[in-house]
Design a protein around this motif. Structure first.
Motif, PDB file in Angstrom:
ATOM      1  N   ILE A  99      -1.672   8.182   3.782  1.00 48.85           N
ATOM      2  CA  ILE A  99      -2.485   6.992   3.518  1.00 48.85           C
ATOM      3  C   ILE A  99      -1.611   5.755   3.334  1.00 48.85           C
ATOM      4  O   ILE A  99      -1.847   4.714   3.944  1.00 48.85           O
ATOM      5  CB  ILE A  99      -3.378   7.195   2.273  1.00 48.85           C
ATOM      6  CG1 ILE A  99      -4.351   8.360   2.508  1.00 48.85           C
ATOM      7  CG2 ILE A  99      -4.167   5.926   1.963  1.00 48.85           C
ATOM      8  CD1 ILE A  99      -5.239   8.679   1.327  1.00 48.85           C
ATOM      9  N   SER A 100      -0.566   5.862   2.506  1.00 42.81           N
ATOM     10  CA  SER A 100       0.317   4.716   2.255  1.00 42.81           C
ATOM     11  C   SER A 100       0.870   4.075   3.530  1.00 42.81           C
ATOM     12  O   SER A 100       1.000   2.849   3.588  1.00 42.81           O
ATOM     13  CB  SER A 100       1.473   5.129   1.336  1.00 42.81           C
ATOM     14  OG  SER A 100       0.995   5.394   0.035  1.00 42.81           O
ATOM     15  N   PRO A 101       1.209   4.864   4.571  1.00 41.00           N
ATOM     16  CA  PRO A 101       1.705   4.217   5.790  1.00 41.00           C
ATOM     17  C   PRO A 101       0.739   3.203   6.393  1.00 41.00           C
ATOM     18  O   PRO A 101       1.176   2.260   7.073  1.00 41.00           O
ATOM     19  CB  PRO A 101       1.918   5.407   6.746  1.00 41.00           C
ATOM     20  CG  PRO A 101       2.233   6.546   5.843  1.00 41.00           C
ATOM     21  CD  PRO A 101       1.333   6.340   4.654  1.00 41.00           C
ATOM     22  N   HIS A 102      -0.557   3.361   6.139  1.00 38.83           N
ATOM     23  CA  HIS A 102      -1.545   2.408   6.658  1.00 38.83           C
ATOM     24  C   HIS A 102      -1.661   1.167   5.779  1.00 38.83           C
ATOM     25  O   HIS A 102      -2.335   0.207   6.155  1.00 38.83           O
ATOM     26  CB  HIS A 102      -2.919   3.078   6.756  1.00 38.83           C
ATOM     27  CG  HIS A 102      -2.951   4.292   7.629  1.00 38.83           C
ATOM     28  ND1 HIS A 102      -2.594   4.263   8.960  1.00 38.83           N
ATOM     29  CD2 HIS A 102      -3.273   5.582   7.362  1.00 38.83           C
ATOM     30  CE1 HIS A 102      -2.713   5.475   9.484  1.00 38.83           C
ATOM     31  NE2 HIS A 102      -3.112   6.286   8.528  1.00 38.83           N
ATOM     32  N   LEU A 103      -1.021   1.200   4.609  1.00 38.18           N
ATOM     33  CA  LEU A 103      -1.176   0.120   3.642  1.00 38.18           C
ATOM     34  C   LEU A 103       0.141  -0.574   3.312  1.00 38.18           C
ATOM     35  O   LEU A 103       0.215  -1.332   2.358  1.00 38.18           O
ATOM     36  CB  LEU A 103      -1.795   0.678   2.349  1.00 38.18           C
ATOM     37  CG  LEU A 103      -3.209   1.240   2.504  1.00 38.18           C
ATOM     38  CD1 LEU A 103      -3.590   2.055   1.284  1.00 38.18           C
ATOM     39  CD2 LEU A 103      -4.199   0.105   2.703  1.00 38.18           C
ATOM     40  N   THR A 104       1.163  -0.274   4.079  1.00 38.08           N
ATOM     41  CA  THR A 104       2.479  -0.842   3.812  1.00 38.08           C
ATOM     42  C   THR A 104       2.948  -1.642   5.025  1.00 38.08           C
ATOM     43  O   THR A 104       3.017  -1.100   6.140  1.00 38.08           O
ATOM     44  CB  THR A 104       3.504   0.271   3.511  1.00 38.08           C
ATOM     45  OG1 THR A 104       2.984   1.094   2.459  1.00 38.08           O
ATOM     46  CG2 THR A 104       4.837  -0.318   3.080  1.00 38.08           C
ATOM     47  N   LYS A 105       3.234  -2.913   4.817  1.00 36.28           N
ATOM     48  CA  LYS A 105       3.661  -3.760   5.936  1.00 36.28           C
ATOM     49  C   LYS A 105       5.084  -3.429   6.387  1.00 36.28           C
ATOM     50  O   LYS A 105       5.386  -3.428   7.573  1.00 36.28           O
ATOM     51  CB  LYS A 105       3.560  -5.235   5.526  1.00 36.28           C
ATOM     52  CG  LYS A 105       2.129  -5.717   5.325  1.00 36.28           C
ATOM     53  CD  LYS A 105       2.076  -7.178   4.910  1.00 36.28           C
ATOM     54  CE  LYS A 105       0.637  -7.644   4.712  1.00 36.28           C
ATOM     55  NZ  LYS A 105       0.563  -9.052   4.264  1.00 36.28           N
TER      56      LYS A 105
END
Length: 322
Positions: A99-105
Motif C-alpha cells: 500500500i505504501s508504494p502507492h502513497l509515497t512520491k
C-alpha cells in the motif's frame, strides 16, 4: 563472443558454488530480523513468535530489531543495504509492502530490492473503540460520526498503513468524516487509544486481545469474511451492513534480492516447519490470527496481486500521496 559467453558461464558457476558453500555453513552466527514498526503490534509479535521458534531449529539466535518510521522505509532500507548473506532479514507488514508504494512520491526501496522467503501470519483487521466512546455497534459508530462530523479521530500505524486505508474505506462506505492520526506503529497507537487520546483504531487482533478481555477496549466488527474464533460474538463488517470494508493483513519474511538461493531454501524449509507446527498455529489462533505459511512463489504472487488491488482501493478512497 564465445570467449565472453565462457566467461559469463564461469562467473555464474563460481557464484553458484560460492552460494552453495555459504549455505553449507549457514547459519554460523546470530540472524537479525528487522521489523518496520515499534514494539507491541502484530508485525512485532509475528517476528518474535517466528524468531523464538526458529532459534532452536537454526541453532543460532534470531534477534528482533525494531526500526519503525518512514512507513516502513527505514527498516526496508537497512535490509536493502545489508550484505545478502541471510543474516539480515525483513519481517514485513503488508500495508507497508503493497500500500505504501502507492502513497509515497519518493521511493526509498523497490520491490526488486527483496526476494520473498515465506508468509508467516495472516489476520483481518478489527474495529476497536476506546472504553468511554458511547457506541456498541458499527451502526452506532456510523450514527455517532454523522451526528458529530469531524470530531471522531482514529489512529493508525502510519500514513499508507492498512489501518489508514481501512479508516478511509469506512469513511467512504459509511458516508462519514473522521480525523486520521498516524503513529509509528500499532504499539504507540494502542497506548493512546487506552489513554483516551484517540477514539478508535483498526488493526489485527493480537495486540488488542488482552485489553479487550480486560474490558478496556470494545470491538465493533471484524473486517474479514469470517468471524474470528477468538472473538465469536463480534460480527463481520458484512454482517454489520458494510461488506466493502474488507481488509486482511499479512506478515511475511523477505531477504535482500541477491541472497543465495541455497540460503533462502534453508530459511523457507525451516520457516515451513515452524509455521505449520501445531504449537505455532495454536498460538496464532489464540491471538486472533492465522498461521499461514506461503512459499516464495505463493508470496510473490500475493504481492503482485495485492499491489494491483490496493492501487484501486487507494484511488477510489481518494487517499493522497505524501
Amino acid at each position: 563472443m564465445q570467449r565472453i559467453r565462457r566467461s559469463l558461464l564461469t562467473l555464474a558457476a563460481l557464484s553458484a558454488i560460492s552460494g552453495a558453500a555459504l549455505a553449507q555453513g549457514y547459519p554460523n552466527k546470530p540472524i537479525t530480523m528487522v521489523v518496520p514498526t515499534a514494539t507491541g503490534g502484530t508485525t512485532d509479535l509475528s517476528a518474535r513468535m517466528l524468531a523464538q521458534a526458529l532459534t532452536p531449529v537454526l541453532g543460532q539466535s534470531v534477534i528482533v530489531d525494531n526500526k519503525g518510521g518512514g512507513n516502513g522505509a527505514i527498516a526496508a532500507g537497512i535490509v536493502k543495504r545489508a550484505p545478502a548473506d541471510g543474516y539480515t532479514l525483513l519481517m514485513q507488514y503488508s500495508g507497508y509492502h503493497v500500500i505504501s508504494p502507492h502513497l509515497t512520491k519518493v521511493h526509498q526501496w523497490e520491490q526488486a530490492d527483496f526476494q520473498p522467503v515465506a508468509n508467516v501470519i495472516s489476520a483481518p483487521q478489527i474495529i476497536v473503540v476506546r472504553e468511554g466512546l458511547p457506541v456498541k455497534t458499527l451502526a452506532e459508530l456510523i450514527s455517532y460520526a454523522k451526528a458529530n462530523p469531524g470530531k471522531l479521530n482514529y489512529a493508525s500505524s502510519g500514513n499508507g498503513s492498512l489501518q489508514h486505508v481501512t479508516g478511509a474505506m469506512l469513511e467512504q462506505q459509511g458516508g462519514i468524516k473522521m480525523v486520521h492520526v498516524p503513529y509509528k506503529g500499532t504499539g504507540p497507537a494502542l497506548q493512546d487509544l487506552l489513554g483516551g487520546q484517540v477514539d478508535l483504531t483498526f488493526g489485527t487482533a493480537p495486540p488488542f486481545m488482552p485489553h479487550i478481555q480486560a474490558g478496556k477496549l470494545r470491538v465493533l466488527a471484524v473486517t474479514g469474511k469470517q468471524r474470528l474464533s477468538s472473538l465469536p460474538d463480534v460480527p463481520t463488517t458484512a454482517e454489520a451492513g458494510l461488506p466493502k470494508v474488507d481488509a486482511t493483513s499479512w506478515f511475511a519474511l523477505f531477504a535482500p534480492a541477491a541472497t543465495p538461493k541455497a540460503v533462502v531454501d534453508k530459511l523457507v524449509a525451516d520457516a515451513r516447519t515452524v509455521v505449520q507446527s501445531a504449537e505455532f498455529r495454536k498460538k496464532a489462533e489464540e491471538q486472533g490470527a492465522t498461521a499461514d505459511f506461503q512459499d516464495p512463489a505463493q508470496l510473490g504472487a500475493k504481492v503482485k496481486a495485492d499491489l494491483a488491488g490496493w492501487a484501486e482501493v487507494v484511488k477510489s478512497a481518494r487517499i493522497e500521496a505524501e
